[in-house]
Design an enzyme around this catalytic site. Structure first.
Site, PDB file in Angstrom:
ATOM      1  CG  LEU A  14      33.400  83.407 -30.971  1.00  0.00           C
ATOM      2  CD1 LEU A  14      33.615  83.345 -32.474  1.00  0.00           C
ATOM      3  CD2 LEU A  14      34.712  83.197 -30.232  1.00  0.00           C
ATOM      4  CG  HIS A  18      36.450  85.889 -28.486  1.00  0.00           C
ATOM      5  ND1 HIS A  18      35.274  85.866 -27.771  1.00  0.00           N
ATOM      6  CD2 HIS A  18      37.342  85.158 -27.773  1.00  0.00           C
ATOM      7  CE1 HIS A  18      35.442  85.146 -26.682  1.00  0.00           C
ATOM      8  NE2 HIS A  18      36.681  84.704 -26.656  1.00  0.00           N
TER       9      HIS A  18
END
Length: 266
Positions: A14, A18
């Site tokens: 991530l 994100h």
């Protein structure tokens, strides 16, 4: 009871892009946000980077905790593809161009896993990044065609301060490769500027971008100007058009895009 679920499907590793999707889910009215983390083997080809795709589970948990994500769903491969699994969800037409040409079978893997996630989470609002523009359009079509109880929201591409589109695969890049990767957004910027200056010839706009990108990278899969909705090649830009790039730098394949007539210059 009474919650609007926001779903953010990811493959982990991530980054701020994100987390922007998590924020967008809340902007779309979600009161309960679920992030899924699954490196989906079905969307990788035999010579692609499934084995080395970055897996940063502990850091991903920390990011989701900091963002107050309600659920992080991280299934095992055998949970999503149990013995005897034999079903595929496939979208025709939109998957026959761009990424579909260079990554055969990729989108069938994407739509199958996303359909499963929608089945687990629905009804919900699902948020996707427009860096994967074709993926967004394919999932949007699948959702509409199958009457799935999911609202699809798309978030503009999140970029570094220098224009590089955020991607989990940026972790692969050496310092030199990262500098060379900037040619992609520079090429898109040059094509977009030419469009703003009045150029509407699609092949010429593609050539403007390619002329900047090609000297800096190792291989180009495509620099394409296409209809923003059908993704089919066009000869002239009328209103809006997608200009999309897929390029290889060292062992890393990066994609990026802008929508002429809609997006801001990267």
């Amino acid at each position: 009871m009474g919650h609007r679920v926001g779903l953010v499907p990811t493959m982990g590793a991530l980054h701020d892009g994100h987390m922007a999707l998590v924020s967008e889910a809340r902007s779309q009215g979600a009161t309960f946000v679920a992030v899924t983390l699954f490196v989906n083997p079905a969307q990788f080809g035999p010579n692609e980077d499934y084995a080395r795709y970055p897996r940063t589970f502990d850091a991903d948990v920390d990011r989701c905790t900091a963002a107050k994500v309600d659920v992080l769903f991280a299934p095992r491969r055998e949970d999503m593809y149990p013995p005897g699994f034999a079903s595929v969800v496939e979208v025709k037409g939109l998957t026959d161009v761009l990424e579909g040409v260079h990554r055969p079978g990729h989108f069938a893997g994407v739509t199958t896993i996303v359909a499963k996630l929608f089945g687990l989470a629905a009804p919900c609002v699902a948020v996707f990044g427009r860096k994967d523009y074709q993926q967004w359009k394919v999932i949007e079509r699948m959702t509409r065609d199958l009457d799935l109880p999911v609202d699809i929201a798309a978030m503009p591409t999140v970029r570094e301060h220098d224009g590089l589109a955020l991607s989990s695969r940026n972790r692969y890049l050496s310092d030199d490769e990262r500098q060379r990767a900037l040619s992609i957004s520079r090429g898109l910027r040059a094509a977009m500027q030419a469009f703003h200056d009045g150029e509407t010839d699609a092949p010429k706009l593609g050539s403007i971008a390619r002329a900047i990108i090609e000297p800096a990278i190792d291989a180009i899969d495509y620099v394409a100007v296409a209809h923003a909705d059908t993704l089919q090649p066009i000869d002239r830009v009328e209103g809006r058009a997608l200009i999309a790039v897929a390029a290889r730098i060292g062992k890393t394949r990066l994609i990026d895009n802008v929508v002429l007539g809609e997006d801001r210059v990267p």
